[in-house]
Design an enzyme around this catalytic site. Sequence first.
Site, mmCIF file in Angstrom:
data_model
loop_
_atom_site.group_PDB
_atom_site.id
_atom_site.type_symbol
_atom_site.label_atom_id
_atom_site.label_comp_id
_atom_site.label_asym_id
_atom_site.label_seq_id
_atom_site.Cartn_x
_atom_site.Cartn_y
_atom_site.Cartn_z
ATOM 1 N N ASN A 1 -1.772 0.172 6.882
ATOM 2 C CA ASN A 1 -1.297 -1.116 7.403
ATOM 3 C C ASN A 1 -0.396 -1.867 6.426
ATOM 4 O OD1 ASN A 1 -3.208 -1.875 5.586
ATOM 5 N ND2 ASN A 1 -4.626 -2.759 7.069
ATOM 6 N N LYS B 1 0.823 -1.221 0.000
ATOM 7 C CA LYS B 1 0.000 0.000 0.000
ATOM 8 C C LYS B 1 0.856 1.270 0.000
ATOM 9 C CE LYS B 1 -3.938 -2.259 2.301
ATOM 10 N NZ LYS B 1 -4.969 -2.129 3.350
ATOM 11 N N HIS C 1 -2.015 -5.489 1.646
ATOM 12 C CA HIS C 1 -3.287 -6.200 1.449
ATOM 13 C C HIS C 1 -2.974 -7.607 0.973
ATOM 14 C CE1 HIS C 1 -7.218 -7.280 -0.311
ATOM 15 N NE2 HIS C 1 -6.475 -7.809 -1.275
ATOM 16 N N GLU D 1 -9.145 -10.486 -7.860
ATOM 17 C CA GLU D 1 -8.236 -9.352 -7.673
ATOM 18 C C GLU D 1 -7.080 -9.410 -8.670
ATOM 19 O OE1 GLU D 1 -9.390 -8.961 -2.933
ATOM 20 O OE2 GLU D 1 -7.397 -9.700 -3.472
ATOM 21 N N TYR E 1 -12.041 -2.219 -3.731
ATOM 22 C CA TYR E 1 -12.591 -2.376 -2.379
ATOM 23 C C TYR E 1 -14.123 -2.355 -2.366
ATOM 24 C CZ TYR E 1 -8.365 -2.426 0.571
ATOM 25 O OH TYR E 1 -7.204 -2.792 1.230
HETATM 26 N N1 UDP Z 1 -9.987 -0.650 7.376
HETATM 27 C C1 UDP Z 1 -10.191 0.558 7.987
HETATM 28 N N2 UDP Z 1 -11.058 0.618 9.073
HETATM 29 C C2 UDP Z 1 -11.686 -0.486 9.553
HETATM 30 C C3 UDP Z 1 -11.473 -1.724 8.922
HETATM 31 C C4 UDP Z 1 -10.620 -1.776 7.830
HETATM 32 O O1 UDP Z 1 -9.621 1.572 7.574
HETATM 33 O O2 UDP Z 1 -12.432 -0.360 10.539
HETATM 34 C C5 UDP Z 1 -9.116 -0.709 6.194
HETATM 35 C C6 UDP Z 1 -7.771 -1.398 6.428
HETATM 36 O O3 UDP Z 1 -6.778 -0.703 5.664
HETATM 37 C C7 UDP Z 1 -7.987 -2.772 5.856
HETATM 38 C C8 UDP Z 1 -8.960 -2.483 4.702
HETATM 39 O O4 UDP Z 1 -9.790 -1.447 5.190
HETATM 40 O O5 UDP Z 1 -6.782 -3.345 5.409
HETATM 41 C C9 UDP Z 1 -9.811 -3.648 4.281
HETATM 42 O O6 UDP Z 1 -10.488 -4.182 5.405
HETATM 43 P P1 UDP Z 1 -10.595 -5.747 5.640
HETATM 44 O O7 UDP Z 1 -11.634 -5.962 6.679
HETATM 45 O O8 UDP Z 1 -10.753 -6.442 4.333
HETATM 46 O O9 UDP Z 1 -9.166 -6.088 6.308
HETATM 47 P P2 UDP Z 1 -7.894 -6.886 5.717
HETATM 48 O O10 UDP Z 1 -8.421 -7.998 4.839
HETATM 49 O O11 UDP Z 1 -7.057 -5.893 4.953
HETATM 50 O O12 UDP Z 1 -7.193 -7.404 6.937
HETATM 51 MG MG MG Z 2 -9.754 -7.892 3.242
#
Ligand code: UDP
Ligand code: MG
Length: 142
Positions: free
Chosen positions: A115, A12, A118, A129, A52
């Site tokens: 974070n 990212k 992805h 994807e 997303y």
């Molecule tokens: N995210 C966020 N706030 C939240 C949950 C997720 O900003 O409360 C962001 C975070 O960058 C995350 C992305 O949205 O990586 C996608 O969320 P997901 O639940 O798919 O988490 P991941 O699969 O990335 O662990």
């Molecule tokens: Mg995810």
Amino acid sequence: MSIREKTFSLIKPDAVSKQLSGAINNRIETHGLQIIAQKMLWLDQYCARMFYAVHKDRPFFGELCDFLCSGPVIAQVLRGENAVQKYRNLMGATKPEEWADGTLRKEFGEDLCKNAVHGSDSSENAALEISLFFSGFEVFDC
Ligand code: UDP
Ligand code: MG
């Protein structure tokens, strides 16, 4: 589970801007995953929202898409045994308070949004994807 399973990875904008892609790639490769496609690109809002789309009704969707468009990202296809779960394990959890030592998010992430990486959450989503970012000729699955 296949020994040649593929998953989609995105380094990212926070990690790319901090020049962490080399360190992340080193961790990916020493973790038993092979990088079989990779490109740097700068996503626009249209692409971020499509990528997303599963989160489009969540309150953080706008902030998430703005962040994803804030600078270049590196899209990758990773291959290996149980690649989807293996990369999720290397990445670390979604919530920062659950980031385990040794995970990419613990080492390179800042917070819930920034974070670093992805990774696909299923083989089906990995295929979707990958198809957004790469044509067949760009993935060296041979
Ligand atoms: N995210 C966020 N706030 C939240 C949950 C997720 O900003 O409360 C962001 C975070 O960058 C995350 C992305 O949205 O990586 C996608 O969320 P997901 O639940 O798919 O988490 P991941 O699969 O990335 O662990
Ligand atoms: Mg995810």
